[in-house]
Design a protein around this motif. Structure first.
Motif, PDB file in Angstrom:
ATOM      1  N   UNK A   1       0.842  -1.186   0.000  1.00  0.00           N
ATOM      2  CA  UNK A   1       0.000   0.000   0.000  1.00  0.00           C
ATOM      3  C   UNK A   1       0.879   1.239   0.000  1.00  0.00           C
ATOM      4  N   UNK A   2       0.686   2.093  -0.979  1.00  0.00           N
ATOM      5  CA  UNK A   2       1.456   3.327  -1.067  1.00  0.00           C
ATOM      6  C   UNK A   2       0.730   4.427  -0.281  1.00  0.00           C
ATOM      7  N   UNK A   3       1.480   5.265   0.417  1.00  0.00           N
ATOM      8  CA  UNK A   3       0.829   6.369   1.129  1.00  0.00           C
ATOM      9  C   UNK A   3       0.183   7.343   0.142  1.00  0.00           C
ATOM     10  N   UNK A   4      -0.965   7.883   0.522  1.00  0.00           N
ATOM     11  CA  UNK A   4      -1.651   8.807  -0.378  1.00  0.00           C
ATOM     12  C   UNK A   4      -1.407  10.258   0.032  1.00  0.00           C
ATOM     13  N   UNK A   5      -1.929  11.177  -0.774  1.00  0.00           N
ATOM     14  CA  UNK A   5      -1.690  12.605  -0.552  1.00  0.00           C
ATOM     15  C   UNK A   5      -2.408  13.168   0.674  1.00  0.00           C
TER      16      UNK A   5
ATOM     17  N   UNK B   1       0.611   1.383  17.708  1.00  0.00           N
ATOM     18  CA  UNK B   1      -0.451   2.376  17.530  1.00  0.00           C
ATOM     19  C   UNK B   1      -0.702   3.159  18.819  1.00  0.00           C
ATOM     20  N   UNK B   2      -0.585   2.498  19.950  1.00  0.00           N
ATOM     21  CA  UNK B   2      -0.750   3.189  21.229  1.00  0.00           C
ATOM     22  C   UNK B   2       0.338   4.251  21.404  1.00  0.00           C
ATOM     23  N   UNK B   3       1.555   3.919  21.050  1.00  0.00           N
ATOM     24  CA  UNK B   3       2.657   4.886  21.140  1.00  0.00           C
ATOM     25  C   UNK B   3       2.377   6.078  20.223  1.00  0.00           C
ATOM     26  N   UNK B   4       1.896   5.810  19.018  1.00  0.00           N
ATOM     27  CA  UNK B   4       1.565   6.906  18.093  1.00  0.00           C
ATOM     28  C   UNK B   4       0.526   7.825  18.731  1.00  0.00           C
ATOM     29  N   UNK B   5      -0.520   7.228  19.312  1.00  0.00           N
ATOM     30  CA  UNK B   5      -1.575   8.039  19.910  1.00  0.00           C
ATOM     31  C   UNK B   5      -1.032   8.844  21.089  1.00  0.00           C
ATOM     32  N   UNK B   6      -0.266   8.206  21.940  1.00  0.00           N
ATOM     33  CA  UNK B   6       0.251   8.885  23.127  1.00  0.00           C
ATOM     34  C   UNK B   6       1.267   9.977  22.780  1.00  0.00           C
ATOM     35  N   UNK B   7       2.038   9.790  21.729  1.00  0.00           N
ATOM     36  CA  UNK B   7       3.080  10.752  21.362  1.00  0.00           C
ATOM     37  C   UNK B   7       2.694  11.599  20.152  1.00  0.00           C
ATOM     38  N   UNK B   8       1.429  11.616  19.807  1.00  0.00           N
ATOM     39  CA  UNK B   8       0.989  12.283  18.577  1.00  0.00           C
ATOM     40  C   UNK B   8       1.395  13.747  18.501  1.00  0.00           C
TER      41      UNK B   8
ATOM     42  N   UNK C   1       3.505   7.100   8.778  1.00  0.00           N
ATOM     43  CA  UNK C   1       3.582   5.677   8.440  1.00  0.00           C
ATOM     44  C   UNK C   1       4.986   5.142   8.733  1.00  0.00           C
ATOM     45  N   UNK C   2       6.015   5.892   8.374  1.00  0.00           N
ATOM     46  CA  UNK C   2       7.386   5.485   8.679  1.00  0.00           C
ATOM     47  C   UNK C   2       7.583   5.374  10.186  1.00  0.00           C
ATOM     48  N   UNK C   3       7.049   6.320  10.912  1.00  0.00           N
ATOM     49  CA  UNK C   3       7.163   6.316  12.370  1.00  0.00           C
ATOM     50  C   UNK C   3       6.490   5.071  12.944  1.00  0.00           C
ATOM     51  N   UNK C   4       5.311   4.727  12.418  1.00  0.00           N
ATOM     52  CA  UNK C   4       4.584   3.549  12.869  1.00  0.00           C
ATOM     53  C   UNK C   4       5.396   2.279  12.636  1.00  0.00           C
ATOM     54  N   UNK C   5       5.896   2.115  11.416  1.00  0.00           N
ATOM     55  CA  UNK C   5       6.643   0.907  11.089  1.00  0.00           C
ATOM     56  C   UNK C   5       7.957   0.834  11.875  1.00  0.00           C
ATOM     57  N   UNK C   6       8.604   1.956  12.066  1.00  0.00           N
ATOM     58  CA  UNK C   6       9.841   1.973  12.837  1.00  0.00           C
ATOM     59  C   UNK C   6       9.564   1.592  14.284  1.00  0.00           C
ATOM     60  N   UNK C   7       8.484   2.104  14.837  1.00  0.00           N
ATOM     61  CA  UNK C   7       8.109   1.782  16.216  1.00  0.00           C
ATOM     62  C   UNK C   7       7.852   0.291  16.353  1.00  0.00           C
ATOM     63  N   UNK C   8       7.067  -0.270  15.435  1.00  0.00           N
ATOM     64  CA  UNK C   8       6.764  -1.704  15.485  1.00  0.00           C
ATOM     65  C   UNK C   8       8.029  -2.532  15.273  1.00  0.00           C
ATOM     66  N   UNK C   9       8.864  -2.097  14.350  1.00  0.00           N
ATOM     67  CA  UNK C   9      10.110  -2.802  14.058  1.00  0.00           C
ATOM     68  C   UNK C   9      11.014  -2.831  15.291  1.00  0.00           C
ATOM     69  N   UNK C  10      11.139  -1.693  15.959  1.00  0.00           N
ATOM     70  CA  UNK C  10      11.964  -1.630  17.166  1.00  0.00           C
ATOM     71  C   UNK C  10      11.399  -2.504  18.276  1.00  0.00           C
TER      72      UNK C  10
ATOM     73  N   UNK D   1       9.057   5.213   0.341  1.00  0.00           N
ATOM     74  CA  UNK D   1       9.952   5.930  -0.553  1.00  0.00           C
ATOM     75  C   UNK D   1      11.335   5.937   0.091  1.00  0.00           C
ATOM     76  N   UNK D   2      12.340   6.313  -0.683  1.00  0.00           N
ATOM     77  CA  UNK D   2      13.687   6.397  -0.112  1.00  0.00           C
ATOM     78  C   UNK D   2      13.714   7.438   1.013  1.00  0.00           C
ATOM     79  N   UNK D   3      12.985   8.523   0.827  1.00  0.00           N
ATOM     80  CA  UNK D   3      12.953   9.571   1.853  1.00  0.00           C
ATOM     81  C   UNK D   3      12.296   9.062   3.137  1.00  0.00           C
ATOM     82  N   UNK D   4      11.161   8.353   3.003  1.00  0.00           N
ATOM     83  CA  UNK D   4      10.486   7.811   4.190  1.00  0.00           C
ATOM     84  C   UNK D   4      11.374   6.795   4.909  1.00  0.00           C
ATOM     85  N   UNK D   5      12.050   5.970   4.127  1.00  0.00           N
ATOM     86  CA  UNK D   5      12.953   4.985   4.720  1.00  0.00           C
ATOM     87  C   UNK D   5      14.086   5.687   5.458  1.00  0.00           C
TER      88      UNK D   5
END
Length: 191
Positions: A13-17, A67-74, A84-93, A157-161
């Motif tokens: 899924x690609x991020x939209x505008x 997702x809880x971290x995203x909500x708490x640190x929004x 989206x990058x922040x979400x995936x990085x959080x889950x990855x960590x 994208x390379x920038x998001x990564x």
């Protein structure tokens, strides 16, 4: 064959505008916007975590935590960076912490090609190509593998990564070039 494998890996899924506006709504505490963000990203994040060798229950737990971290640190998340990058990085960590805490768990890759309508010989070739790809990915340095997974498997994208991994875009480009070179070399007999 290598093109088919790389094409399959690129599906995501690609991020939209509307993501920036959605993030702004989330920052102000809009629960509907957060639910929309969750609905757009939960499935891809779940697939990502399963592909890293997690069982379904652990993957679901890590998704809830992310997702809880995203909500708490929004309000503290930089609005110029990809949520989206922040979400995936959080889950990855969180996943890396899980594997560190459970040293008996060895992540395995779960990439597969569709096998519907494929004759047994082609299926055997595909299986061997996937096995070879798993080997190459598991032997890559962690950062190179992570860059490849973010760009190809999650469609970042390379920038998001670069933002997610806190490196420069040039570093991402270099790692991608090396990862693709490794894969092409390993899969040259399958083309």
């Amino acid at each position: 064959m290598i093109t088919e494998i790389l094409f399959f890996l690129a599906l995501s899924v690609q991020p939209d505008d509307d993501t920036i506006r959605l993030f702004e709504r989330i920052r102000t505490g809009d629960k509907k916007a957060f639910k929309e963000f969750y609905d757009k990203n939960q499935s891809a994040l779940f697939s990502f975590l399963l592909s890293k060798g997690l069982d379904r229950g652990t993957a679901e737990d890590l998704i809830q935590q992310a997702f809880l971290i995203i909500w708490e640190k929004r309000k503290q998340i930089d609005p110029k960076k990809s949520l989206r990058s922040y979400l995936f990085t959080t889950a990855y960590n969180r996943m890396l912490n899980h594997f560190r805490d459970r040293k008996d768990t060895e992540p395995e890759y779960a990439y597969e090609l569709p096998s519907e309508g494929v004759n047994p010989e082609e299926k055997a070739i595909q299986s061997e190509a996937i096995r070879q790809m798993h080997t190459v990915l598991s032997e890559m340095p962690e950062r190179r593998r992570s860059v490849f997974e973010f760009c190809y498997l999650q469609g970042f994208t390379h920038k998001e990564t670069a933002e997610a991994m806190e490196v420069s875009v040039k570093t991402v480009e270099n790692h991608m070039a090396l990862a693709l070179k490794d894969l092409r070399k390993a899969l040259k007999n399958f083309s």
